[in-house]
Scaffold this active site. Structure first.
Site, mmCIF file in Angstrom:
data_model
loop_
_atom_site.group_PDB
_atom_site.id
_atom_site.type_symbol
_atom_site.label_atom_id
_atom_site.label_comp_id
_atom_site.label_asym_id
_atom_site.label_seq_id
_atom_site.Cartn_x
_atom_site.Cartn_y
_atom_site.Cartn_z
ATOM 1 N N CYS A 112 0.815 -1.230 0.000
ATOM 2 C CA CYS A 112 0.000 0.000 0.000
ATOM 3 C C CYS A 112 0.845 1.275 0.000
ATOM 4 O O CYS A 112 0.348 2.363 -0.250
ATOM 5 C CB CYS A 112 -0.937 -0.002 1.200
ATOM 6 S SG CYS A 112 -2.001 -1.443 1.242
ATOM 7 N N HIS A 236 -2.890 7.243 3.011
ATOM 8 C CA HIS A 236 -3.353 5.923 2.547
ATOM 9 C C HIS A 236 -4.721 5.649 3.169
ATOM 10 O O HIS A 236 -4.945 5.907 4.345
ATOM 11 C CB HIS A 236 -2.344 4.849 2.959
ATOM 12 C CG HIS A 236 -2.830 3.456 2.707
ATOM 13 N ND1 HIS A 236 -3.468 3.100 1.543
ATOM 14 C CD2 HIS A 236 -2.805 2.338 3.478
ATOM 15 C CE1 HIS A 236 -3.795 1.820 1.601
ATOM 16 N NE2 HIS A 236 -3.406 1.345 2.769
ATOM 17 N N ASN A 266 -10.099 0.024 0.642
ATOM 18 C CA ASN A 266 -8.634 0.028 0.588
ATOM 19 C C ASN A 266 -8.199 -0.506 -0.777
ATOM 20 O O ASN A 266 -8.344 -1.694 -1.059
ATOM 21 C CB ASN A 266 -8.069 -0.845 1.715
ATOM 22 C CG ASN A 266 -6.545 -0.847 1.740
ATOM 23 O OD1 ASN A 266 -5.900 -0.390 0.794
ATOM 24 N ND2 ASN A 266 -5.971 -1.353 2.812
HETATM 25 N N1 COA Z 1 -18.520 -7.737 10.555
HETATM 26 C C1 COA Z 1 -19.156 -7.800 11.747
HETATM 27 N N2 COA Z 1 -18.512 -8.064 12.904
HETATM 28 C C2 COA Z 1 -17.197 -8.274 12.835
HETATM 29 C C3 COA Z 1 -16.476 -8.245 11.612
HETATM 30 C C4 COA Z 1 -17.211 -7.948 10.432
HETATM 31 N N3 COA Z 1 -16.609 -7.862 9.241
HETATM 32 N N4 COA Z 1 -15.172 -8.486 11.866
HETATM 33 C C5 COA Z 1 -15.053 -8.684 13.194
HETATM 34 N N5 COA Z 1 -16.278 -8.565 13.778
HETATM 35 C C6 COA Z 1 -16.582 -8.629 15.202
HETATM 36 C C7 COA Z 1 -15.600 -9.531 15.958
HETATM 37 O O1 COA Z 1 -16.052 -10.856 15.988
HETATM 38 C C8 COA Z 1 -15.589 -8.893 17.320
HETATM 39 O O2 COA Z 1 -16.724 -9.323 18.030
HETATM 40 P P1 COA Z 1 -16.670 -9.571 19.632
HETATM 41 O O3 COA Z 1 -16.351 -8.226 20.244
HETATM 42 O O4 COA Z 1 -18.044 -10.067 19.962
HETATM 43 O O5 COA Z 1 -15.588 -10.583 19.849
HETATM 44 C C9 COA Z 1 -15.793 -7.404 17.048
HETATM 45 O O6 COA Z 1 -16.411 -7.312 15.757
HETATM 46 C C10 COA Z 1 -14.491 -6.609 17.039
HETATM 47 O O7 COA Z 1 -13.556 -7.262 16.155
HETATM 48 P P2 COA Z 1 -12.099 -6.702 15.989
HETATM 49 O O8 COA Z 1 -11.325 -7.630 15.112
HETATM 50 O O9 COA Z 1 -11.555 -6.348 17.341
HETATM 51 O O10 COA Z 1 -12.390 -5.340 15.180
HETATM 52 P P3 COA Z 1 -11.436 -4.110 14.971
HETATM 53 O O11 COA Z 1 -12.021 -2.917 15.609
HETATM 54 O O12 COA Z 1 -9.992 -4.435 15.246
HETATM 55 O O13 COA Z 1 -11.574 -3.876 13.395
HETATM 56 C C11 COA Z 1 -10.341 -4.128 11.347
HETATM 57 C C12 COA Z 1 -11.074 -4.848 12.497
HETATM 58 C C13 COA Z 1 -9.749 -5.156 10.413
HETATM 59 C C14 COA Z 1 -11.366 -3.261 10.626
HETATM 60 C C15 COA Z 1 -9.237 -3.229 11.960
HETATM 61 O O14 COA Z 1 -8.451 -3.990 12.848
HETATM 62 C C16 COA Z 1 -8.356 -2.629 10.917
HETATM 63 O O15 COA Z 1 -8.801 -1.851 10.076
HETATM 64 N N6 COA Z 1 -7.043 -2.932 10.960
HETATM 65 C C17 COA Z 1 -6.094 -2.392 10.025
HETATM 66 C C18 COA Z 1 -6.142 -3.148 8.766
HETATM 67 C C19 COA Z 1 -5.345 -2.457 7.694
HETATM 68 O O16 COA Z 1 -5.063 -1.291 7.771
HETATM 69 N N7 COA Z 1 -5.015 -3.202 6.677
HETATM 70 C C20 COA Z 1 -4.351 -2.678 5.513
HETATM 71 C C21 COA Z 1 -2.923 -2.433 5.685
HETATM 72 S S1 COA Z 1 -2.335 -1.606 4.280
#
Ligand code: COA
Length: 311
Positions: A112, A236, A266
């Protein structure tokens, strides 16, 4: 930063697939919903489809037209991508042929972060004598995404953005650049041959904010500016919360950030040029402004650059 020969961006363009995939569309096949995706990422919809070369050609053609340049006036095509059409040859070669460019062609893969890396490399080529370059950021992450699994598929989209950069005597528009990597973190975001994209979202989130803030701060200091002299941030587009957290730590008001993640998700190497072109086409970025571009991605890589728009 001292250079006798710099560059100025004279043309720009984008290409995105026609097919729109909304959060509601995704919730029909996955255990997810619009409210969760919107709140956790800022994404409402993304474009899906096409090939990296096809989108790259379309964006490149638009950038050439805007610059008023013929393909035979371009010394090289530099394509930032992490989803090449094939392993060999580089997809820049397909784009070079498709546009009728006679200059060189090579790919840059910094995930990215690729577009900012490519822009930095382009300025190096201008400094040693290149006249005009086409720099494209293009990815089709949908092709390496497991659409039966929600962790990655809710985040990604396809697209391309391109710029023409032309040499000028004197420093040009680039005030500073900063590129970095920590290969010991390469397990956080990866895709093996023939496999699907994997990411450790939580860990990337934590690291991304820190590296982007460090890199952006260094680039702004190197440019001889203070943060309040940055007029526009082109970050980004991985997660709206990452952009928000980075802005807070940098002391930049969120209103200065260009956000297109709601429309495109993204798009990896395409995300910064898609946002840049949006700022140009909507009149937010005008000559005389200081624009900070900053990104992070797989590798882990990060990069920032400050441009004084218009040179
Ligand atoms: N839809 C609905 N619920 C979801 C879900 C989805 N797509 N993905 C996870 N959940 C749920 C989980 O099961 C969890 O439930 P719980 O609290 O009952 O256990 C809850 O939502 C929180 O999940 P979590 O993984 O902690 O979410 P988060 O706030 O960390 O968000 C991302 C997840 C991936 C959106 C976030 O971590 C992120 O954007 N990370 C960076 C990724 C990135 O930048 N990638 C590119 C790099 S270039």
């Amino acid at each position: 930063m001292k250079t006798q020969r710099g560059g100025v961006i004279t043309g720009w363009g984008i290409a995105v697939p026609d097919k729109i995939l909304t959060n509601d569309d995704l919730s029909k096949t996955l255990d997810t919903n619009d409210a969760w995706i919107t709140e956790r990422t800022g994404i409402k919809e993304r474009r899906i489809g096409g090939t990296t070369s096809g989108l790259g050609i379309e964006a490149g053609r638009a950038a050439l037209a805007k610059a008023g340049r013929r393909p035979d006036e371009i010394d090289a095509v530099i394509l930032a991508t992490t989803t090449p059409d094939q392993i060999v040859p580089g997809t820049a070669a397909t784009i070079q042929d498709g546009l009728g460019i006679t200059g060189g062609a090579f790919d840059v893969n910094a995930a990215c972060t690729g577009f900012v890396y490519a822009l930095t490399v382009a300025h190096g080529l201008l400094a040693i004598g290149a006249e005009r370059l086409l720099v494209i950021g293009c990815d089709t992450l949908s092709n390496i995404t497991d659409w039966n699994e929600r962790s990655v598929s809710i985040l990604v989209g396809d697209g391309a953005g391109a710029v023409v950069i032309e040499a000028v005597d004197g420093p040009g528009q680039l005030l500073s650049w900063n590129i970095g990597a920590d290969g010991s973190l390469r397990h956080l975001l990866k895709c093996d041959h023939g496999g699907f994209l994997y990411m450790d979202g939580k860990e990337i989130f934590r690291k991304a904010v820190r590296v982007v803030v460090d890199s952006a701060s260094q680039a702004v200091a190197e440019a001889g500016l203070t943060m309040d002299q940055v007029d526009l941030l082109v970050p980004h587009q991985a997660n709206l919360r990452i952009i928000d957290a980075a802005c807070q730590r940098l002391g930049l008001p969120m209103e200065k950030a260009v956000v297109v993640i709601d429309r495109y998700g993204n798009t990896s190497s395409a995300s910064i040029p898609l946002a840049l072109v949006d700022a140009l086409d909507t009149g937010r970025l005008t000559p005389g402004m200081n624009v900070l571009m900053t990104g992070f991605g797989g590798g882990m890589t990060w990069a920032s650059t400050v441009l004084h728009w218009g040179g």
